[in-house]
Design a protein around this motif. Structure first.
Motif, short mmCIF file in Angstrom:
data_model
loop_
_atom_site.label_atom_id
_atom_site.label_comp_id
_atom_site.label_asym_id
_atom_site.label_seq_id
_atom_site.Cartn_x
_atom_site.Cartn_y
_atom_site.Cartn_z
N SER A 18 0.75 38.62 48.98
CA SER A 18 1.31 39.44 50.05
C SER A 18 2.80 39.69 49.85
N VAL A 19 3.52 38.66 49.44
CA VAL A 19 4.96 38.79 49.22
C VAL A 19 5.24 39.75 48.06
N SER A 20 4.52 39.58 46.96
CA SER A 20 4.76 40.43 45.80
C SER A 20 4.34 41.88 46.07
N ALA B 265 4.36 45.67 38.94
CA ALA B 265 5.36 45.20 39.91
C ALA B 265 4.96 43.87 40.55
N PRO B 266 3.73 43.71 41.06
CA PRO B 266 3.38 42.41 41.65
C PRO B 266 3.54 41.26 40.65
N LYS B 267 3.10 41.50 39.41
CA LYS B 267 3.22 40.47 38.38
C LYS B 267 4.69 40.18 38.08
N MET B 268 5.51 41.23 38.05
CA MET B 268 6.94 41.05 37.79
C MET B 268 7.62 40.27 38.91
N PHE B 269 7.29 40.62 40.15
CA PHE B 269 7.94 39.92 41.26
C PHE B 269 7.51 38.46 41.31
N LYS B 270 6.27 38.19 40.93
CA LYS B 270 5.86 36.78 40.82
C LYS B 270 6.65 36.08 39.73
#
Length: 563
Positions: free
Chosen positions: A349-351, A336-341
């Protein structure tokens, strides 16, 4: 249904009159209302679902750990390498694939609940190794061993819940497992978000930022391990299978909060015994040379592939597990963090914050599933969910294709894509996220249920392994095509459910042959007729499984010796 009607049902001339509608009405409403009324089923299901919590927690925690600065510093080969990140994630699924397969004989031999206890021990060992990892080898070994435990848990918990719940609550009770998975994912996401600040998010970040999330999961694992010995009862269906009928009656009476001689309890125990005796007699007649439990297990695995109606059930259970993973949900959970980036949301922090929202939505959306799967049925819920998941993937992919190189100038497009990621998770949670766990627990005969569940869940894990391995590669190389890839599979899910999947809502496990054709042959029909006549005679002469009754025919003696 009145007690007089239930009593008449038991004394009727045919076991066939004990229909699912009768028992369903006898036990009361389904969904939330039914679970609240059956408070003990709710309690036991929630407690056992700690296994689902462990499953979800492990799935979610790794996504945040992979992007933490101290973790990347201590494991540089992993932090900067998308392929190795895929292996760190996927090695757990590979272990879970093994665990799901080996749990079948354990669940039959040791019991459903003690197989969960063994799984907890494996998970604890893996968790300690991961929390204390000082090199890549220790990290990988810990995730593999922990994965073995998770694979066992993912097979054992829904199997146990499905066997203790009455027909009207079976779907809702097993759905609690998905609720626990979603809760584990949510808590791990927010824990990652909070612990990243231990020592700061830069060079000075403490190793506790990622070791603490790995270590904390031992608490629910130890709780579940203790509960397997002191809280969770044996499955009454397993007790009947191993010829401990008096215990089965006592457990069923406690689960239903009714006296042992109550007509409803007598009706259900009669139905359970009919299914178990049918399976035992089938084994004796089909495999006369199989004398040990290992020989019988081999023949049962063989039957799953050779018998047309069992092979059909196995394909359906396995294909549903495959499609659950290829909707892409765990691609989102793990990365998920990688996808949101990748869709323009910059900064750890945002991701991670956006990832935390995924966890909240996953939990919130699972709640209505507890009430709808036993009211609306499996098929309609699956189709609605698949349709909206398809729409989500299509819109995300299209936005990605249009704004791939200009996210900075179109932040609203990035947030719109994030919103549809959340919308996808919402629709997954109440549909295939729940029903893929329910369906395999209910469609197989008792004699091969553990074996079939093991195969089906292992397919889930090997599919999960593939998704965890290929997602970072797809995001790096085909980018928005990743979402079109998953869109195609969600559409396959919709069409397959619409045209091929039978509805199982409210159908007792012992009557699934009516849907799948297992009792069409004359030999099988004659065998069931003999069993019905035997049980009819027993129920007329003495109370079924009363403390003074005995059942000591050759079949029971032989099957008891095998266990």
């Amino acid at each position: 249904m009145s007690n007089e009607k239930a009593d008449q049902m038991i004394r009727s001339s045919s076991l066939e009159e004990m229909s699912s509608v009768d028992l369903d009405s006898a036990y009361g409403p389904s969904g939330f209302h039914g679970l609240v009324r059956s408070s003990n089923i709710l309690f036991y299901s929630l407690f056992a679902s700690l296994g689902g919590f462990l499953f979800g927690y492990d799935q979610g925690v790794i996504s945040g750990v992979l992007v933490m600065r101290d973790f990347e510093t201590r494991f540089p080969r992993v932090g900067g390498n998308g392929d190795l990140q895929g292996w760190v994630v996927s090695i757990m699924q590979l272990g879970a694939f093994v665990g799901a397969l080996i749990n079948s004989p354990l669940a039959d031999r040791l019991s459903r609940r003690y197989s969960i206890a063994v799984a907890c021990v494996a998970f604890l060992i893996g968790s300690v190794l991961q929390a204390g990892a000082i090199d890549n080898s220790m990290l990988f070994i810990g995730r593999f061993i922990g994965g073995i435990g998770l694979g066992q848990i993912s097979m054992g918990v829904p199997l146990w819940i499905g066997e203790i719940a009455p027909p009207n609550l079976r779907g809702s009770a097993v759905t609690l497992q998905q609720f626990a998975i979603a809760s584990g994912i949510m808590i791990s996401f927010w824990l990652d978000y909070g612990t990243q600040y231990i020592g700061g998010i830069g060079e000075g970040q403490s190793q506790l930022a990622w070791r603490l999330p790995f270590a904390l999961r031992v608490i629910p694992a130890i709780t579940l391990l203790i509960g397997c010995f002191f809280i969770l009862p044996f499955s009454p269906r397993w007790l009947v299978k191993v010829r401990r009928e008096h215990e089965a009656l006592a457990v069923l009476s406690r689960l239903r909060k009714l006296p042992e001689n109550h007509p409803i309890v007598q009706a259900e125990i009669l139905q359970i015994k009919a299914g178990a005796r049918f399976d035992a007699l089938t084994i004796k007649e089909k495999f006369p040379n199989a004398k040990t439990s290992a020989q019988i297990a081999y023949q049962q695995y063989k039957e799953l592939f050779m018998q047309k109606h069992l092979a059909k059930r196995l394909f359906v259970a396995c294909f549903l597990q495959f499609l659950q993973q290829f909707t892409g949900v765990n691609a989102i959970i793990y990365y998920a963090p990688k996808m949101f980036k990748s869709i323009g949301l910059s900064g750890n922090s945002v991701s991670l914050l956006a990832t935390g929202v995924v966890g909240i939505i996953n939990v919130v959306a699972t709640v209505p599933a507890i009430g709808i799967v036993d009211n609306f049925g499996r098929r309609i819920v699956l189709m609605v969910g698949a349709l909206f998941m398809s729409l989500s993937h299509f819109i995300i992919a299209t936005l990605y294709a249009i704004y791939e190189h200009s996210w900075a100038e179109h932040l609203s497009a990035g947030w719109a894509a994030a919103a549809f990621v959340w919308f996808f998770v919402f629709n997954f949670a109440y549909s295939v996220g729940c029903i893929a766990w329910i369906y395999p627990t209910e469609i197989f005969p008792l004699g091969v249920r553990a074996q079939a569940m093991g195969i089906a869940i292992s397919v889930n894990w090997i599919s999960n392994f593939v998704i965890g391995l290929i997602t970072p590669i797809m995001l790096n190389h085909i980018k928005f095509g990743t979402f079109y890839f998953f869109f195609a599979f969600t559409m396959v899910l919709f069409g397959w459910v619409m045209f091929f999947l039978p509805e199982t809502k409210g159908v007792p496990m012992e009557e699934m042959d009516k849907l799948w054709g297992g009792s069409e042959g004359k030999e099988t029909a004659d065998r069931m007729a003999r069993i019905q006549n035997e049980l009819k005679c027993e129920s007329r002469n003495v109370p079924i499984y009363s403390k003074t009754s005995s059942y000591s025919d050759d079949l029971d003696i032989e099957m008891q010796e095998q266990y």
